[in-house]
Every structure is written in structure tokens, then in C-alpha cells.
Motif scaffolding. Structure first.
Motif, PDB file in Angstrom:
ATOM      1  N   PHE A 170       0.668  -1.330  -0.095  1.00 19.92           N
ATOM      2  CA  PHE A 170       0.158  -0.034   0.014  1.00 19.92           C
ATOM      3  C   PHE A 170       0.792   1.142   0.109  1.00 19.92           C
ATOM      4  CE2 PHE A 170      -1.857   3.115   2.933  1.00 19.92           C
ATOM      5  CZ  PHE A 170      -2.598   3.797   1.960  1.00 19.92           C
ATOM      6  N   GLU A 171       1.869   1.311   0.894  1.00 20.41           N
ATOM      7  CA  GLU A 171       2.827   2.574   0.919  1.00 20.41           C
ATOM      8  C   GLU A 171       3.327   2.819  -0.112  1.00 20.41           C
ATOM      9  OE1 GLU A 171       5.236   2.008   4.264  1.00 20.41           O
ATOM     10  OE2 GLU A 171       3.489   2.437   5.714  1.00 20.41           O
ATOM     11  N   GLU A 172       4.019   1.625  -1.092  1.00 16.19           N
ATOM     12  CA  GLU A 172       4.703   1.904  -2.085  1.00 16.19           C
ATOM     13  C   GLU A 172       3.685   2.240  -3.390  1.00 16.19           C
ATOM     14  OE1 GLU A 172       6.764  -1.278  -5.544  1.00 16.19           O
ATOM     15  OE2 GLU A 172       6.667  -1.813  -3.699  1.00 16.19           O
ATOM     16  N   GLU A 173       2.466   1.745  -3.496  1.00 15.39           N
ATOM     17  CA  GLU A 173       1.515   2.313  -4.610  1.00 15.39           C
ATOM     18  C   GLU A 173       1.224   3.308  -4.139  1.00 15.39           C
ATOM     19  OE1 GLU A 173       0.077  -1.911  -6.115  1.00 15.39           O
ATOM     20  OE2 GLU A 173      -1.237  -0.874  -4.902  1.00 15.39           O
ATOM     21  N   MET A 177       0.925   6.905  -6.532  1.00 20.39           N
ATOM     22  CA  MET A 177      -0.458   7.166  -6.804  1.00 20.39           C
ATOM     23  C   MET A 177      -0.086   8.860  -6.781  1.00 20.39           C
ATOM     24  SD  MET A 177      -3.110   8.956  -5.266  1.00 20.39           S
ATOM     25  CE  MET A 177      -2.892   8.128  -3.641  1.00 20.39           C
ATOM     26  N   ASN A 178       0.377   9.096  -5.654  1.00 20.88           N
ATOM     27  CA  ASN A 178       0.676  10.554  -5.486  1.00 20.88           C
ATOM     28  C   ASN A 178       1.458  11.273  -6.335  1.00 20.88           C
ATOM     29  OD1 ASN A 178      -0.429  12.398  -3.578  1.00 20.88           O
ATOM     30  ND2 ASN A 178       0.626  11.727  -1.609  1.00 20.88           N
ATOM     31  N   ARG A 179       2.251  10.542  -6.868  1.00 22.72           N
ATOM     32  CA  ARG A 179       3.426  11.264  -7.721  1.00 22.72           C
ATOM     33  C   ARG A 179       2.682  11.185  -9.385  1.00 22.72           C
ATOM     34  NH1 ARG A 179       7.386   9.493 -11.222  1.00 22.72           N
ATOM     35  NH2 ARG A 179       6.872   7.303 -10.865  1.00 22.72           N
ATOM     36  N   THR A 180       1.879  10.387  -9.518  1.00 24.03           N
ATOM     37  CA  THR A 180       1.665  10.213 -10.982  1.00 24.03           C
ATOM     38  C   THR A 180      -0.002  10.368 -11.729  1.00 24.03           C
ATOM     39  OG1 THR A 180       1.480   7.510 -10.832  1.00 24.03           O
ATOM     40  CG2 THR A 180       3.526   8.680 -11.325  1.00 24.03           C
ATOM     41  N   LEU A 181      -0.820  10.089 -10.542  1.00 23.97           N
ATOM     42  CA  LEU A 181      -2.308  10.022 -11.159  1.00 23.97           C
ATOM     43  C   LEU A 181      -2.656  11.504 -11.515  1.00 23.97           C
ATOM     44  CD1 LEU A 181      -4.821   8.756 -11.251  1.00 23.97           C
ATOM     45  CD2 LEU A 181      -5.127   9.168  -8.709  1.00 23.97           C
ATOM     46  N   HIS A 223      -3.419  18.206  -6.766  1.00 23.88           N
ATOM     47  CA  HIS A 223      -2.308  18.323  -7.593  1.00 23.88           C
ATOM     48  C   HIS A 223      -2.500  17.270  -8.662  1.00 23.88           C
ATOM     49  CE1 HIS A 223      -1.146  15.478  -4.766  1.00 23.88           C
ATOM     50  NE2 HIS A 223      -0.546  14.806  -5.887  1.00 23.88           N
ATOM     51  N   PHE A 224      -3.700  16.558  -8.409  1.00 24.93           N
ATOM     52  CA  PHE A 224      -4.119  15.423  -9.447  1.00 24.93           C
ATOM     53  C   PHE A 224      -4.839  15.946 -10.498  1.00 24.93           C
ATOM     54  CE2 PHE A 224      -4.330  13.434  -5.221  1.00 24.93           C
ATOM     55  CZ  PHE A 224      -3.340  12.640  -5.224  1.00 24.93           C
ATOM     56  N   ILE A 225      -5.262  17.175 -10.456  1.00 32.08           N
ATOM     57  CA  ILE A 225      -5.994  17.670 -11.803  1.00 32.08           C
ATOM     58  C   ILE A 225      -5.023  18.252 -12.927  1.00 32.08           C
ATOM     59  CG2 ILE A 225      -7.416  19.781 -12.516  1.00 32.08           C
ATOM     60  CD1 ILE A 225      -9.092  17.988 -11.088  1.00 32.08           C
ATOM     61  N   THR A 226      -5.268  17.864 -14.326  1.00 29.39           N
ATOM     62  CA  THR A 226      -4.613  18.035 -15.380  1.00 29.39           C
ATOM     63  C   THR A 226      -5.462  18.919 -16.425  1.00 29.39           C
ATOM     64  OG1 THR A 226      -3.152  17.457 -17.067  1.00 29.39           O
ATOM     65  CG2 THR A 226      -4.724  15.890 -16.518  1.00 29.39           C
ATOM     66  N   ASN A 227      -4.956  19.971 -16.950  1.00 34.69           N
ATOM     67  CA  ASN A 227      -5.733  20.661 -18.061  1.00 34.69           C
ATOM     68  C   ASN A 227      -5.572  20.112 -19.283  1.00 34.69           C
ATOM     69  OD1 ASN A 227      -6.976  22.443 -16.214  1.00 34.69           O
ATOM     70  ND2 ASN A 227      -4.990  23.840 -16.291  1.00 34.69           N
ATOM     71  N   ASP A 228      -4.392  19.137 -19.375  1.00 38.67           N
ATOM     72  CA  ASP A 228      -4.226  18.338 -20.656  1.00 38.67           C
ATOM     73  C   ASP A 228      -4.779  16.896 -20.668  1.00 38.67           C
ATOM     74  OD1 ASP A 228      -3.051  17.227 -22.820  1.00 38.67           O
ATOM     75  OD2 ASP A 228      -1.101  17.422 -22.311  1.00 38.67           O
ATOM     76  N   PRO A 229      -5.724  16.800 -21.280  1.00 39.91           N
ATOM     77  CA  PRO A 229      -6.614  15.399 -21.431  1.00 39.91           C
ATOM     78  C   PRO A 229      -5.675  14.276 -21.902  1.00 39.91           C
ATOM     79  CG  PRO A 229      -7.316  16.719 -23.069  1.00 39.91           C
ATOM     80  CD  PRO A 229      -6.523  17.579 -22.088  1.00 39.91           C
ATOM     81  N   LYS A 230      -4.522  14.463 -22.493  1.00 41.66           N
ATOM     82  CA  LYS A 230      -3.749  13.377 -23.218  1.00 41.66           C
ATOM     83  C   LYS A 230      -3.007  12.869 -22.208  1.00 41.66           C
ATOM     84  CE  LYS A 230      -3.353  15.474 -27.673  1.00 41.66           C
ATOM     85  NZ  LYS A 230      -2.405  16.091 -28.934  1.00 41.66           N
ATOM     86  N   ILE A 489      -9.739   7.593  -1.275  1.00 42.77           N
ATOM     87  CA  ILE A 489     -10.435   7.299  -2.558  1.00 42.77           C
ATOM     88  C   ILE A 489      -9.777   7.465  -3.827  1.00 42.77           C
ATOM     89  CG2 ILE A 489     -12.312   8.174  -3.792  1.00 42.77           C
ATOM     90  CD1 ILE A 489     -13.660   9.182  -1.283  1.00 42.77           C
ATOM     91  N   MET A 490      -8.629   8.573  -3.801  1.00 38.29           N
ATOM     92  CA  MET A 490      -7.894   8.547  -4.874  1.00 38.29           C
ATOM     93  C   MET A 490      -7.047   7.287  -5.037  1.00 38.29           C
ATOM     94  SD  MET A 490      -8.533  11.501  -6.195  1.00 38.29           S
ATOM     95  CE  MET A 490      -7.656  11.688  -7.383  1.00 38.29           C
ATOM     96  N   TYR A 491      -6.436   6.459  -4.077  1.00 35.22           N
ATOM     97  CA  TYR A 491      -5.931   5.441  -4.207  1.00 35.22           C
ATOM     98  C   TYR A 491      -6.951   4.516  -4.830  1.00 35.22           C
ATOM     99  CZ  TYR A 491      -3.496   1.058  -2.921  1.00 35.22           C
ATOM    100  OH  TYR A 491      -2.694  -0.041  -3.079  1.00 35.22           O
ATOM    101  N   GLU A 492      -8.199   4.182  -4.384  1.00 31.40           N
ATOM    102  CA  GLU A 492      -9.003   3.314  -4.866  1.00 31.40           C
ATOM    103  C   GLU A 492      -9.188   3.527  -6.203  1.00 31.40           C
ATOM    104  OE1 GLU A 492     -11.036   0.786  -3.198  1.00 31.40           O
ATOM    105  OE2 GLU A 492      -9.220   1.122  -1.793  1.00 31.40           O
ATOM    106  N   LEU A 493      -9.259   4.859  -6.663  1.00 33.79           N
ATOM    107  CA  LEU A 493      -9.267   5.193  -8.262  1.00 33.79           C
ATOM    108  C   LEU A 493      -8.133   5.015  -8.970  1.00 33.79           C
ATOM    109  CD1 LEU A 493     -11.047   8.547  -8.051  1.00 33.79           C
ATOM    110  CD2 LEU A 493     -12.068   6.540  -8.956  1.00 33.79           C
ATOM    111  N   TRP A 494      -6.766   4.986  -8.252  1.00 39.36           N
ATOM    112  CA  TRP A 494      -5.745   4.641  -8.985  1.00 39.36           C
ATOM    113  C   TRP A 494      -5.485   3.138  -9.122  1.00 39.36           C
ATOM    114  CZ3 TRP A 494      -0.840   2.008  -7.945  1.00 39.36           C
ATOM    115  CH2 TRP A 494       0.118   2.491  -8.638  1.00 39.36           C
TER     116      TRP A 494
END
Length: 504
Positions: A170-173, A177-181, A223-230, A489-494
Motif C-alpha cells: 500500500f505505501e509503495e503504491e 499514485m500521489n506522484r503520477t495520477l 495536484h491531481f488535476i490536469t488541463n491536458d486530457p492527453k 478514494i484517490m488510491y481506490e481510483l488509482w
């Protein structure tokens, strides 16, 4: 023609009109025993011989399959242990061994002749000899106490008591998640006619369904929000079911059409829904109306990730592992109140409206008990005092399987007792609920006191200690913090995101 090769047989054909019988002669070859020729014979051959051949071939295949798989059949009254070949432990270091996930199978419908079912949990399989591939029935097996743990009955299993199923994983993932999602939110302006439904509220959420609004507020600030859908892993459908329900232009009866029209609009305006059929999209809903909101947008229910409070295996609209369960939490501010295990004098507590058979049965059975305190409706004394003064706090399903009582119990340090069959509990992929709660079947309400009293005090202290450990995972914050509800919840989505990203 040499007539010595043939013999005659007589049979009769009925005349349908006169009911008389007309004799006919059929010639059979004595060498081949085959009819010579006639329309009746050809029909007989087609209607009898072909099905017979097919039946013979089918029977042969079935017998062959049974014989080839008979070695997989388990025979009653045999003890069968499957152990891998021993490893040479001298050549291995403990740090180099891979981590193994342990799965415990629950076997039901055991033969009545068995006096006792023994659950064997092998602690060190490398120290055991390789067993015979087909053990003999009633064979005695001698193992040391360090190698096995024994259950005294078929209902007794050894449960691990860690809060996480796998904390290291869990801690590794979680870090990854916090870095890339990245999540793309379909944009809407403040002057949109339905800005109250599609944008975050500008006040502090409150009430039973606050989780829905809290999530949206936290996501927009994150910081999870992105304006680039790609670069997006997931796409957020920002409509609020609770806001739609309270909007007089829509109301309960218009929610289904609103959702349907919204999905049609974004699928025509953007390419992202159509490329995956909505599989990389999600929405969040905590109100019970949400379970029927997708009836006119079936592709949302079947494909998108539904992050909902009403997470029941019993509901056809909810798909476990595809969808995710969000805890229903009544927001509370400030430091968690504490009360040690020894100061909690009451065994169990429940209070609530009688809006389900489970609650009615619970109150009917225990209404006169002095240790299990149950109330119909609201209490005259403070609700918080009852939660702080009880060892166990009962979450009994109401109109829906979810209520805020689990969050209430955890906030006040009370061990939850979950009376809600088919409930897909929040974070079940991550948290081991058996380590900080007691899950009881609704059929066992008459045995509830016995079940709780059989939990030894030391074991209860561990449960209560674990409750304090998981409190942060069930807490909303005005500004989200690591490991709070939002991040869980963000982790569950990830872990549900697609591992295949479209390349444009």
C-alpha cells in the motif's frame, strides 16, 4: 439376382383412412444385414442410425473426460494437504524471499460424519517433507506446534490482525499514485445554468451526504488535476446527485434524464468518452438516489467507475472491484475525543429510525437488555456520550446498506459492529476490516451478545487500538491531508485505472 442372398421379413403399414393393415415385404441382405431399398428404409436409417452414432460418440467423450479428470476429484473423509517441495533454506536469505499473499478458503457443507474440522496454517513449509500425492483416508499427521495452528471447530479460523492487507504494498503504491495520477475534469464556467450541480460548493459541506461535496472541493484544489486530457489517467463526471435532487428544475424524477443528456453532450463535444466507452470515467455519489440515477445511461453504470456510498453486492447496478465504495461520514471538526477501553462500561449501543427489518429485529430482540443498549429514533441524551461509553457501536442497515454510523463509531473510538449483509465496505481492497470491526450476519442478531462476549478483553483492546489507527482514513479535512478520506478514494481510483493509455 441371386435370391439366396436375401431373406424376407413381413411387416404391416396402417391405412390411415380405412385403419386396415397392408402387408409389405422388406428384403434384407443376409451378408450385410442391410435393407435393399425403399423410402421407408431410408427414413428409418436417417431417424435411428445417425442419432445412435451421435449418442455413442457423446457417451465415449464423457467417459473419457471423467477418466482423465478423476484424479482431481476429492473424496470424502480424506485429509489432503498440498505442500510445495522443500526448499534448501541454507542457500536463501529471508530478505530475498518473495512476499506471498495468503488466501484462506472457507469450506462449507462438510460431511455430517466429521466430528471436527481442523484448520491447518503452515508456518514454515520448507521444514515439512513432501507428502504422498494421494493421502490415505484417516491417516494421522503429526506436526509440531510451531508448524501449525489448530482451530477447535469448523467455524474457528485464525485471522490476521493487521490493519492493512499488505502495508508495504500500500505505501509503495500510494507514493506512486500521489506522484503520477492525473485526472481531467470536464470544464464548466461559473455562469453555467447548472453551475450549482457541476462546480464545487463555496461553503463547508455538512450533513449525511457531505462526502460527495467534500470530494469535489478537495479534487479541484489538488495536484491531481490536469488541463491536458492527453496525460489524464481518468476523467471526472462532475455532476452532483445530491444537488440535482435538491434542484427544483430537476428533482428526483429528472435525474436520470439529466445524466443521460450530460453524457450525450460530452461524448459529442469531446472524443474521450467514445474512445473507451466510458471505462476511464468516474463519478461520485453518496445519496441513495444515485443507485437509480444511471438507469437511462446504462453504459455509465456498466462501464464507468461508480464511487458510491450505497455499495451493495445485492444491487445489480453496483459491480464490486470495478466500482468503489466511499464512506458516508458526518463531518466533525476538532480533535478526536478519546475514552480508554476500560472506561467503556456498556457492551454495545445502537440508536436510529426503524426503516428496515434488520433494525426492527435488533430492537425487538435487545430492547430490554441492560448491556446492549438499543433506541428507536433519536435519543434524549447526547449521542456522543453513548458512543464514548460503549465498547461496540452497531451499524445496522437502514433503507440503504450504508449509514454514517461506521464513521461515527470510528470518530469516537468505538469498535463498529456491522449488521449489513452484502455491504462492500469502503477500502476493502486495502484495509483488513476484521482487524478493527466485527462483521455479523443479520441472521445472528439473537446471538449478538454471545458473539461479543466471546471476544476476550485483550482481543477487544487490539480492535480498539486499531480503530484509533484507522481514524484518519475516515476523516474529511478542509484542506486534504495524506491518508485522509480524499486520498484513500484517490488510491481506490488509482488501482482501478486502465493500464493501457490511448495514444493520439
Amino acid at each position: 439376382m441371386n435370391m439366396s442372398w436375401f431373406k424376407t421379413k413381413y411387416c404391416y403399414l396402417s391405412n390411415k383412412t380405412s385403419h386396415s393393415k397392408v402387408p409389405i415385404i422388406i428384403f434384407f441382405s443376409t451378408q450385410y444385414n442391410m435393407p435393399v431399398s425403399s423410402p421407408w428404409n431410408r427414413r428409418f436409417k436417417g431417424s435411428f442410425i445417425k442419432p445412435t452414432i451421435l449418442a455413442f460418440i457423446t457417451s465415449t467423450l464423457i467417459i473419457f473426460y471423467i477418466l482423465s479428470t478423476s484424479r482431481l476429484l476429492l473424496h470424502l473423509h480424506q485429509t489432503r494437504i498440498h505442500v510445495k517441495a522443500p526448499l534448501n533454506s541454507s542457500n536463501l536469505k529471508s530478505s530475498s524471499l518473495p512476499k506471498l499473499r495468503v488466501f484462506v478458503d472457507h469450506h462449507h457443507n462438510m460431511p455430517k460424519e466429521d466430528d471436527e474440522t481442523v484448520t491447518l496454517l503452515i508456518a514454515n513449509i520448507s521444514s515439512l517433507p513432501l507428502p504422498e500425492p494421494f493421502p490415505i483416508a484417516n491417516e494421522e499427521i503429526h506436526l509440531t506446534e510451531q508448524e501449525i495452528q489448530l482451530g477447535s471447530s469448523r467455524d474457528k479460523l485464525v485471522q490476521k490482525k493487521d490493519v492493512f492487507h499488505d502495508k508495504d504494498l500500500f505505501e509503495e503504491e500510494y507514493k506512486e499514485m500521489n506522484r503520477t495520477l492525473k485526472i481531467y475534469v470536464y470544464p464548466h464556467k461559473k455562469n453555467d445554468p447548472f453551475a450549482n450541480v457541476l462546480l464545487p460548493v463555496d461553503h463547508e459541506p455538512s450533513g449525511n451526504y457531505a462526502s460527495e461535496s467534500y470530494f469535489k472541493k478537495a479534487l479541484y484544489k489538488s495536484h491531481f488535476i490536469t488541463n491536458d486530457p492527453k496525460e489524464a489517467d481518468l476523467f471526472y463526471l462532475p455532476f452532483s446527485i445530491a444537488s440535482l435532487r435538491n434542484d427544483k428544475r430537476v428533482g428526483v424524477g429528472g435525474i436520470q434524464n439529466f445524466v443521460k443528456n450530460y453524457v450525450v453532450e460530452i461524448s459529442e463535444k469531446y472524443p474521450y468518452w467514445n474512445r473507451s466507452g466510458g471505462a476511464d470515467h468516474f463519478y461520485v455519489a453518496c445519496h441513495s438516489v444515485g443507485r437509480s440515477a444511471m438507469e437511462k445511461a446504462i453504459h455509465v453504470k456498466l462501464n464507468a467507475i461508480q464511487v458510491v456510498c450505497s455499495s451493495s453486492y445485492f444491487l445489480s447496478g453496483y459491480v464490486a472491484h470495478k466500482d468503489a465504495s466511499i464512506p458516508q461520514i458526518w463531518p466533525r471538526k476538532g480533535v478526536h475525543p478519546t475514552n480508554g477501553p476500560s472506561k467503556r462500561k456498556k457492551l454495545a449501543f445502537f440508536a436510529g429510525a426503524m426503516n428496515s427489518r434488520v433494525r426492527e429485529n435488533l430492537v425487538q430482540v435487545w430492547k430490554n437488555d441492560s448491556e446492549i443498549i438499543v433506541h428507536r429514533g433519536r435519543m434524549k441524551t447526547p449521542y456522543s456520550d453513548a458512543l464514548l461509553g460503549s465498547k461496540y457501536c452497531i451499524h445496522a442497515k437502514g433503507f440503504e446498506i450504508n449509514t454514517a454510523r461506521i464513521g461515527d463509531a470510528l470518530y469516537y473510538g468505538c469498535v463498529p459492529v456491522i449488521l449489513a449483509d452484502h455491504y462492500d465496505l469502503p477500502y476493502a481492497d486495502t484495509l483488513n476490516w476484521e482487524s478493527f470491526s466485527v462483521v455479523v450476519s443479520s441472521l445472528d442478531i439473537p446471538k449478538l451478545k454471545q458473539i461479543l462476549e466471546e471476544i476476550e478483553y485483550d482481543q477487544y483492546v487490539k480492535l480498539q487500538k486499531n480503530v484509533m489507527q484507522v481514524q484518519k482514513h475516515f476523516q474529511w479535512n478542509s484542506f486534504s491531508k495524506d491518508f485522509d478520506v480524499f486520498h484513500m478514494i484517490m488510491y481506490e481510483l488509482w488501482i482501478r485505472r486502465s493500464h493501457l493509455r490511448q495514444i493520439y
